[in-house]
Design a protein around this motif. Structure first.
Motif, PDB file in Angstrom:
ATOM      1  N   TRP A 157      27.203  65.022  -0.145  1.00 50.47           N
ATOM      2  CA  TRP A 157      27.715  64.127  -1.170  1.00 50.47           C
ATOM      3  C   TRP A 157      27.997  62.766  -0.525  1.00 50.47           C
ATOM      4  CZ3 TRP A 157      28.345  65.779  -6.251  1.00 50.47           C
ATOM      5  CH2 TRP A 157      28.234  67.162  -6.465  1.00 50.47           C
ATOM      6  N   PRO A 158      28.158  61.717  -1.315  1.00 50.64           N
ATOM      7  CA  PRO A 158      28.511  60.421  -0.717  1.00 50.64           C
ATOM      8  C   PRO A 158      29.740  60.489   0.184  1.00 50.64           C
ATOM      9  CG  PRO A 158      27.829  60.094  -2.988  1.00 50.64           C
ATOM     10  CD  PRO A 158      27.863  61.584  -2.763  1.00 50.64           C
ATOM     11  N   SER A 159      30.711  61.352  -0.177  1.00 46.95           N
ATOM     12  CA  SER A 159      31.909  61.487   0.661  1.00 46.95           C
ATOM     13  C   SER A 159      31.584  62.093   2.017  1.00 46.95           C
ATOM     14  CB  SER A 159      32.964  62.337  -0.061  1.00 46.95           C
ATOM     15  OG  SER A 159      32.440  63.612  -0.403  1.00 46.95           O
ATOM     16  N   ASP A 160      30.518  62.883   2.108  1.00 47.21           N
ATOM     17  CA  ASP A 160      30.042  63.395   3.403  1.00 47.21           C
ATOM     18  C   ASP A 160      29.274  62.324   4.152  1.00 47.21           C
ATOM     19  OD1 ASP A 160      30.599  66.408   3.298  1.00 47.21           O
ATOM     20  OD2 ASP A 160      29.470  66.128   1.450  1.00 47.21           O
ATOM     21  N   GLU A 161      28.430  61.617   3.408  1.00 52.19           N
ATOM     22  CA  GLU A 161      27.486  60.698   4.044  1.00 52.19           C
ATOM     23  C   GLU A 161      28.170  59.497   4.676  1.00 52.19           C
ATOM     24  OE1 GLU A 161      24.394  62.285   0.742  1.00 52.19           O
ATOM     25  OE2 GLU A 161      25.132  60.214   0.591  1.00 52.19           O
ATOM     26  N   GLU A 162      29.315  59.097   4.151  1.00 48.86           N
ATOM     27  CA  GLU A 162      30.000  57.947   4.747  1.00 48.86           C
ATOM     28  C   GLU A 162      30.350  58.228   6.210  1.00 48.86           C
ATOM     29  OE1 GLU A 162      32.631  55.275   6.314  1.00 48.86           O
ATOM     30  OE2 GLU A 162      33.377  57.282   5.793  1.00 48.86           O
ATOM     31  N   ALA A 183      19.443  66.403   3.030  1.00 46.85           N
ATOM     32  CA  ALA A 183      19.151  66.855   1.669  1.00 46.85           C
ATOM     33  C   ALA A 183      20.396  66.647   0.809  1.00 46.85           C
ATOM     34  CB  ALA A 183      18.746  68.326   1.662  1.00 46.85           C
ATOM     35  N   PRO A 184      20.470  65.550   0.065  1.00 39.02           N
ATOM     36  CA  PRO A 184      21.631  65.330  -0.801  1.00 39.02           C
ATOM     37  C   PRO A 184      21.744  66.424  -1.857  1.00 39.02           C
ATOM     38  CG  PRO A 184      20.282  63.329  -0.616  1.00 39.02           C
ATOM     39  CD  PRO A 184      19.488  64.451  -0.019  1.00 39.02           C
ATOM     40  N   HIS A 185      22.973  66.738  -2.217  1.00 38.41           N
ATOM     41  CA  HIS A 185      23.180  67.752  -3.253  1.00 38.41           C
ATOM     42  C   HIS A 185      22.594  67.296  -4.585  1.00 38.41           C
ATOM     43  CE1 HIS A 185      25.006  71.150  -5.247  1.00 38.41           C
ATOM     44  NE2 HIS A 185      25.538  70.342  -6.144  1.00 38.41           N
ATOM     45  N   GLU A 186      22.688  66.013  -4.848  1.00 40.97           N
ATOM     46  CA  GLU A 186      22.110  65.447  -6.060  1.00 40.97           C
ATOM     47  C   GLU A 186      21.115  64.353  -5.647  1.00 40.97           C
ATOM     48  OE1 GLU A 186      25.517  64.101  -8.278  1.00 40.97           O
ATOM     49  OE2 GLU A 186      25.887  66.089  -9.130  1.00 40.97           O
ATOM     50  N   PRO A 187      19.838  64.716  -5.473  1.00 36.55           N
ATOM     51  CA  PRO A 187      18.854  63.752  -4.965  1.00 36.55           C
ATOM     52  C   PRO A 187      18.334  62.810  -6.047  1.00 36.55           C
ATOM     53  CG  PRO A 187      17.812  65.864  -5.305  1.00 36.55           C
ATOM     54  CD  PRO A 187      19.269  66.070  -5.633  1.00 36.55           C
ATOM     55  N   THR A 188      19.248  62.084  -6.665  1.00 36.50           N
ATOM     56  CA  THR A 188      18.849  61.097  -7.655  1.00 36.50           C
ATOM     57  C   THR A 188      18.182  59.909  -6.969  1.00 36.50           C
ATOM     58  OG1 THR A 188      20.978  59.957  -7.523  1.00 36.50           O
ATOM     59  CG2 THR A 188      20.786  61.759  -9.126  1.00 36.50           C
ATOM     60  N   ALA A 238      23.272  72.240  12.225  1.00 32.01           N
ATOM     61  CA  ALA A 238      23.310  71.965  10.799  1.00 32.01           C
ATOM     62  C   ALA A 238      24.645  71.347  10.418  1.00 32.01           C
ATOM     63  CB  ALA A 238      23.083  73.244   9.990  1.00 32.01           C
ATOM     64  N   TYR A 239      24.591  70.528   9.378  1.00 26.00           N
ATOM     65  CA  TYR A 239      25.796  70.021   8.729  1.00 26.00           C
ATOM     66  C   TYR A 239      25.736  70.462   7.277  1.00 26.00           C
ATOM     67  CZ  TYR A 239      29.253  67.017   6.580  1.00 26.00           C
ATOM     68  OH  TYR A 239      30.335  66.580   5.872  1.00 26.00           O
ATOM     69  N   VAL A 240      26.827  71.014   6.758  1.00 24.48           N
ATOM     70  CA  VAL A 240      26.882  71.456   5.367  1.00 24.48           C
ATOM     71  C   VAL A 240      27.903  70.608   4.616  1.00 24.48           C
ATOM     72  CG1 VAL A 240      27.512  73.353   3.826  1.00 24.48           C
ATOM     73  CG2 VAL A 240      26.108  73.787   5.845  1.00 24.48           C
ATOM     74  N   GLY A 241      27.487  70.083   3.480  1.00 23.82           N
ATOM     75  CA  GLY A 241      28.307  69.155   2.727  1.00 23.82           C
ATOM     76  C   GLY A 241      29.381  69.820   1.881  1.00 23.82           C
ATOM     77  N   GLY A 242      30.285  68.988   1.424  1.00 21.22           N
ATOM     78  CA  GLY A 242      31.357  69.427   0.551  1.00 21.22           C
ATOM     79  C   GLY A 242      32.718  69.436   1.206  1.00 21.22           C
TER      80      GLY A 242
END
Length: 335
Positions: A157-162, A183-188, A238-242
């Protein structure tokens, strides 16, 4: 299923029928039961539809739940939730709990003590089977196979990516051969473009998965759904988001099944698997960008440390195998 995120998973199941659960209203419950005429109705994890459960029970449909879990701090343990759900849980004929503490909490919620047994979490069997079946010669994986130290960051998520991308920028200056697959959770389109813009600002070669440039890219961006579970086969780590927001950590078991050590953010305490990974030495939580950089450097630069942590992660998944068979045996009692 009820969540749209389950659609790709459901589409891959070898079943006769798959669809959303109906809304939990008397009319929708009766329509669904009339159409399906089930012998048994089995829920997974925790959620039950109380109206549907009552209607099914009144028709003589056997009721069950597998991989049942209830966190100590769950709102379902509140008085209001108990009033709403207690009768539904009491109607369950068999329940397979993930572990003994889950079993105790589920009994307190209303499950009959004689109906519950500890069977484990079927997700361990699921991720193990997917890892074993991953085809590294496939059109998705083969072009990306590389000897470059690779971090696969999934469901971000953006909060992870920052913090993650800030840490990766510094890491890449130390390990210029390192590669990030994200791999973004929401690949818009907007989300993917933002990551591309960051890479350009860092003077990193970025490419979207499936493009000719992806093979040599410093940053590979996954702009599609349904491939992340296989991409972990390419991960040295690996890095897992959230873990940098409150919505919940995504699955840490998927990369662990491939023998990749797993990194995530500080808000992981609702994840039983993350806690177990940390205890086993196969995963780590980082509070900020500096912590992420430190752990990523440790694993990507030190082959021995990476191998040991990855082996512990995989061993944890292996220790949970057999739950699917036990759940099957439990369900067979209902039919």
């Amino acid at each position: 299923f009820f969540s749209p995120s389950a659609v790709p998973f459901a589409a891959g199941l070898d079943v006769d029928f798959r669809d959303y659960l109906p809304f939990d209203t008397p009319r929708d419950a009766q329509v669904a039961l009339d159409a399906l005429r089930p012998t048994a109705l089995v829920f997974a994890k925790l959620d039950v539809w109380p109206v549907l459960v009552t209607a099914a029970s009144q028709r003589g449909v056997r009721l069950g739940m597998v991989s049942a879990t209830l966190r100590a701090g769950s709102t379902r343990r509140s008085a209001a939730a108990g009033t709403l759900l207690r009768d539904a849980y009491a109607r369950l004929d068999v329940v397979g709990a993930v572990d003994p503490s889950d079993a105790d909490r589920l009994v307190a919620l209303g499950v009959r003590p004689d109906a519950i047994t500890v069977t484990g979490d079927t997700r361990y069997d699921q991720v193990w089977a997917r890892a074993a079946a991953a085809d590294r010669t496939s059109d998705v994986l083969a072009p990306l196979r590389s000897y470059r130290p690779t971090l696969v960051a999934g469901s971000t998520w953006p909060s992870d990516e920052e913090p993650l991308l800030r840490a990766w920028g510094r890491l890449h200056a130390i390990l210029p051969d390192a590669r990030l697959i994200i791999a973004p959770h929401e690949p818009t389109a907007a989300h993917v473009s933002a990551i591309e813009g960051w890479a350009t600002g860092q003077r990193l070669l970025a490419a979207r998965i499936g493009s000719p440039a992806a093979q040599d890219a410093d940053v590979v961006i996954v702009d599609r759904m349904g491939v992340l579970g296989d991409l972990y086969a390419l991960a040295d780590a690996a890095y897992v988001g959230g873990g940098f927001h409150d919505a919940g950590l995504h699955s840490v078991l998927e990369p662990a099944a491939f023998g990749a050590p797993v990194l995530f953010g500080p808000r992981h305490h609702q994840s039983r698997d993350a806690t177990l990974l940390i205890s086993a030495g196969g995963g780590a939580a980082a509070p900020d960008a500096a912590g992420l950089e430190r752990m990523m450097l440790s694993w990507l630069r030190d082959e021995s440390a990476r191998y040991q942590a990855g082996a512990r992660a995989r061993a944890l998944v292996r220790s949970g195998l057999g739950a699917a068979r036990r759940a099957y045996d439990l369900i067979a009692r209902l039919i």
